[in-house]
Motif scaffolding. Structure first.
Motif, PDB file in Angstrom:
ATOM      1  N   ALA A  35     -64.809  29.749  22.226  1.00 37.35           N
ATOM      2  CA  ALA A  35     -65.363  29.772  23.584  1.00 37.35           C
ATOM      3  C   ALA A  35     -66.884  29.708  23.573  1.00 37.35           C
ATOM      4  N   ASP A  36     -67.533  30.460  22.673  1.00 35.66           N
ATOM      5  CA  ASP A  36     -68.995  30.443  22.611  1.00 35.66           C
ATOM      6  C   ASP A  36     -69.499  29.065  22.193  1.00 35.66           C
ATOM      7  N   ALA A  37     -68.778  28.442  21.248  1.00 31.14           N
ATOM      8  CA  ALA A  37     -69.165  27.088  20.839  1.00 31.14           C
ATOM      9  C   ALA A  37     -69.014  26.125  22.006  1.00 31.14           C
ATOM     10  N   GLY A  38     -67.960  26.296  22.800  1.00 33.06           N
ATOM     11  CA  GLY A  38     -67.772  25.449  23.971  1.00 33.06           C
ATOM     12  C   GLY A  38     -68.912  25.591  24.963  1.00 33.06           C
ATOM     13  N   THR A  39     -69.367  26.822  25.188  1.00 33.57           N
ATOM     14  CA  THR A  39     -70.492  27.051  26.099  1.00 33.57           C
ATOM     15  C   THR A  39     -71.757  26.403  25.571  1.00 33.57           C
ATOM     16  N   ALA A  40     -71.999  26.545  24.266  1.00 31.65           N
ATOM     17  CA  ALA A  40     -73.199  25.968  23.661  1.00 31.65           C
ATOM     18  C   ALA A  40     -73.166  24.444  23.727  1.00 31.65           C
ATOM     19  N   VAL A  41     -72.012  23.864  23.478  1.00 31.23           N
ATOM     20  CA  VAL A  41     -71.893  22.403  23.517  1.00 31.23           C
ATOM     21  C   VAL A  41     -72.112  21.883  24.932  1.00 31.23           C
ATOM     22  N   ARG A  42     -71.487  22.534  25.922  1.00 28.95           N
ATOM     23  CA  ARG A  42     -71.633  22.076  27.308  1.00 28.95           C
ATOM     24  C   ARG A  42     -73.077  22.151  27.791  1.00 28.95           C
ATOM     25  N   ALA A  43     -73.861  23.075  27.245  1.00 31.91           N
ATOM     26  CA  ALA A  43     -75.257  23.199  27.663  1.00 31.91           C
ATOM     27  C   ALA A  43     -76.092  21.989  27.264  1.00 31.91           C
ATOM     28  N   GLY A  44     -75.635  21.247  26.248  1.00 31.65           N
ATOM     29  CA  GLY A  44     -76.348  20.050  25.843  1.00 31.65           C
ATOM     30  C   GLY A  44     -77.673  20.323  25.173  1.00 31.65           C
ATOM     31  N   ARG A  45     -77.794  21.482  24.507  1.00 29.58           N
ATOM     32  CA  ARG A  45     -79.061  21.838  23.864  1.00 29.58           C
ATOM     33  C   ARG A  45     -78.851  22.233  22.407  1.00 29.58           C
ATOM     34  N   LEU A  46     -77.872  21.641  21.754  1.00 25.90           N
ATOM     35  CA  LEU A  46     -77.630  21.962  20.348  1.00 25.90           C
ATOM     36  C   LEU A  46     -78.792  21.487  19.492  1.00 25.90           C
ATOM     37  N   THR A  47     -79.087  22.246  18.461  1.00 27.66           N
ATOM     38  CA  THR A  47     -80.078  21.799  17.489  1.00 27.66           C
ATOM     39  C   THR A  47     -79.411  21.373  16.189  1.00 27.66           C
ATOM     40  N   ARG A  48     -78.180  21.813  15.986  1.00 23.35           N
ATOM     41  CA  ARG A  48     -77.382  21.374  14.846  1.00 23.35           C
ATOM     42  C   ARG A  48     -75.938  21.192  15.292  1.00 23.35           C
ATOM     43  N   ALA A  49     -75.255  20.245  14.672  1.00 17.99           N
ATOM     44  CA  ALA A  49     -73.844  20.058  14.966  1.00 17.99           C
ATOM     45  C   ALA A  49     -73.052  21.270  14.453  1.00 17.99           C
ATOM     46  N   LEU A  50     -71.825  21.426  14.954  1.00 16.47           N
ATOM     47  CA  LEU A  50     -71.019  22.605  14.633  1.00 16.47           C
ATOM     48  C   LEU A  50     -69.749  22.208  13.895  1.00 16.47           C
ATOM     49  N   GLN A  51     -69.199  23.179  13.185  1.00 19.68           N
ATOM     50  CA  GLN A  51     -67.908  23.017  12.506  1.00 19.68           C
ATOM     51  C   GLN A  51     -67.074  24.274  12.716  1.00 19.68           C
ATOM     52  N   HIS A  52     -65.778  24.083  12.929  1.00 15.16           N
ATOM     53  CA  HIS A  52     -64.870  25.217  13.003  1.00 15.16           C
ATOM     54  C   HIS A  52     -64.208  25.374  11.646  1.00 15.16           C
ATOM     55  N   VAL A  53     -64.431  26.528  11.030  1.00 15.31           N
ATOM     56  CA  VAL A  53     -63.832  26.813   9.733  1.00 15.31           C
ATOM     57  C   VAL A  53     -62.927  28.033   9.877  1.00 15.31           C
ATOM     58  N   GLY A  54     -62.313  28.416   8.777  1.00 23.10           N
ATOM     59  CA  GLY A  54     -61.316  29.480   8.868  1.00 23.10           C
ATOM     60  C   GLY A  54     -61.835  30.788   9.419  1.00 23.10           C
ATOM     61  N   PHE A  55     -63.106  31.100   9.148  1.00 25.72           N
ATOM     62  CA  PHE A  55     -63.639  32.402   9.567  1.00 25.72           C
ATOM     63  C   PHE A  55     -64.526  32.299  10.802  1.00 25.72           C
ATOM     64  N   GLY A  56     -64.645  31.126  11.400  1.00 29.05           N
ATOM     65  CA  GLY A  56     -65.455  31.009  12.614  1.00 29.05           C
ATOM     66  C   GLY A  56     -66.174  29.690  12.703  1.00 29.05           C
ATOM     67  N   ILE A  57     -67.378  29.717  13.294  1.00 28.07           N
ATOM     68  CA  ILE A  57     -68.155  28.516  13.524  1.00 28.07           C
ATOM     69  C   ILE A  57     -69.389  28.512  12.624  1.00 28.07           C
ATOM     70  N   VAL A  58     -69.599  27.393  11.918  1.00 30.27           N
ATOM     71  CA  VAL A  58     -70.810  27.207  11.128  1.00 30.27           C
ATOM     72  C   VAL A  58     -71.482  25.928  11.602  1.00 30.27           C
ATOM     73  N   ASP A  59     -72.763  25.753  11.214  1.00 26.06           N
ATOM     74  CA  ASP A  59     -73.430  24.524  11.609  1.00 26.06           C
ATOM     75  C   ASP A  59     -73.174  23.446  10.571  1.00 26.06           C
ATOM     76  N   GLU A  60     -73.764  22.274  10.789  1.00 23.60           N
ATOM     77  CA  GLU A  60     -73.477  21.130   9.930  1.00 23.60           C
ATOM     78  C   GLU A  60     -73.954  21.324   8.498  1.00 23.60           C
ATOM     79  N   GLN A  61     -74.829  22.306   8.264  1.00 25.87           N
ATOM     80  CA  GLN A  61     -75.290  22.601   6.918  1.00 25.87           C
ATOM     81  C   GLN A  61     -74.526  23.751   6.277  1.00 25.87           C
ATOM     82  N   GLY A  62     -73.459  24.194   6.954  1.00 28.22           N
ATOM     83  CA  GLY A  62     -72.613  25.241   6.410  1.00 28.22           C
ATOM     84  C   GLY A  62     -73.121  26.641   6.630  1.00 28.22           C
TER      85      GLY A  62
END
Length: 330
Positions: A140-167
């Motif tokens: 849900a938090d990742a969804g809110t961040a994505v909808r805001a259109g102000r990401l500075t790094r891409a996101l990934q969903h992994v087993g323990f949560g959300i990480v950015d594109e650099q892990g």
């Protein structure tokens, strides 16, 4: 009359909606504008806004171009979480299938377009777009961040949560100009006593202003260090983007080389089959030649024997004719 303060929220939104290559220059201009309006704190906050990576910038543009599709996608996340809470496995499977279809559809449309905001999109960026959209559904938090259109790094969903594109652990706090480094809501605060006109309020405002000015002076050195670190991050990120583009280019060249190698191998296989067929025909023809030569030798021997027999018969006939002439002359 004091200058009208800069609308920091609009300024930040414009930065993350604008061209990626112009981000730093636009950010510096917005910070100067805020400082010129007398909002030194806002100027400092704008100056600290990080430049997005290529993948994050693409996600931000897609979010702005397709807000309805993104909203439907993130709403699907709410349904998935509800189904998970209810342990409705059939519903979970159906929603997860729908999630994959919608993410793939969005990514496919970007791939087919070949560009976003006039910027070519590599396969690596498309992969990160898919990962980020998936993260927006799953968290849900990742969804809110994505909808805001102000990401500075891409996101990934992994087993323990959300990480950015650099892990690294992702910061899912939506970037607002009013949020200071401690996560406060400075730009969203309201002055409950504004307009009271009391002397105490005036004194308080003056003290706040002095404190803010002192704070600004004390943080000048920190700002310089932060700007230097940020420039280093931007330069390393730009280098990473360039290397990724080169990697995509090399991958495409390798794919073309692999295809050429396969075609060449197929031609070699065809020629080897042709050589094998022609070799078999040659061997058969050579055997036919040997058999024909053997037949010629056999017939030659037979012809020689016939010639000898003919010679003997002619001699015998001549002798007979001689004897006949002799008999007639008696």
């Amino acid at each position: 009359m004091p200058a009208e303060p800069t609308d920091l929220d609009d300024a930040v939104d414009a930065l993350y909606a604008g061209p990626l290559d112009e981000f730093v220059a636009a950010r510096d201009a917005a910070a100067r504008q805020a400082a010129g309006d007398g909002d030194r704190l806002g100027a400092r906050r704008i100056k600290r806004l990080p430049k997005p990576t290529v993948a994050a910038w693409v996600v931000n543009q897609v979010v702005r171009d397709r807000p309805d599709e993104i909203a439907v996608l993130t709403d699907l996340g709410d349904e998935l979480r509800a189904a998970t809470a209810e342990r409705d496995r059939a519903r979970i499977r159906a929603l997860d299938h729908l999630r994959r279809e919608r993410v793939e559809g969005l990514v496919r449309s970007v791939r087919d377009a070949g560009e976003v905001g006039g910027r070519a999109v590599s396969q690596a960026v498309l992969d990160r777009l898919a990962e980020t959209l998936t993260a927006a559904v799953m968290d849900a938090d990742a969804g809110t961040a994505v909808r805001a259109g102000r990401l500075t790094r891409a996101l990934q969903h992994v087993g323990f949560g959300i990480v950015d594109e650099q892990g690294e652990e992702a910061d899912l706090v939506v970037l607002h100009p009013g949020q200071d480094d401690a996560g406060g809501d400075g730009a969203d605060e309201t002055d409950a006593d504004a307009g009271s006109g009391s002397a105490a309020d005036a004194d308080t405002d003056a003290e706040d202003t002095d404190a803010e000015n002192t704070d600004a002076e004390n943080t000048d050195a920190e700002d310089a260090d932060l700007e230097a670190a940020e420039r280093e991050v931007e330069e390393s990120t730009a280098r990473l983007d360039r290397v990724e583009e080169r990697r995509d280019e090399v991958r495409e060249r390798k794919a073309a080389a692999d295809e050429a190698a396969r075609d060449a191998q197929a031609e070699v296989d065809r020629l080897e089959e042709e050589i094998e067929r022609l070799t078999a025909e040659r061997d058969a023809a050579a055997r036919a030649v040997e058999e024909a030569r053997a037949a010629v030798d056999e017939v030659a021997e037979e012809l020689s024997a016939v010639d000898d027999e003919l010679d003997a018969a002619e001699e015998q006939a001549a002798a007979a004719r001689r004897r006949r002439r002799a008999a007639r002359g008696r």
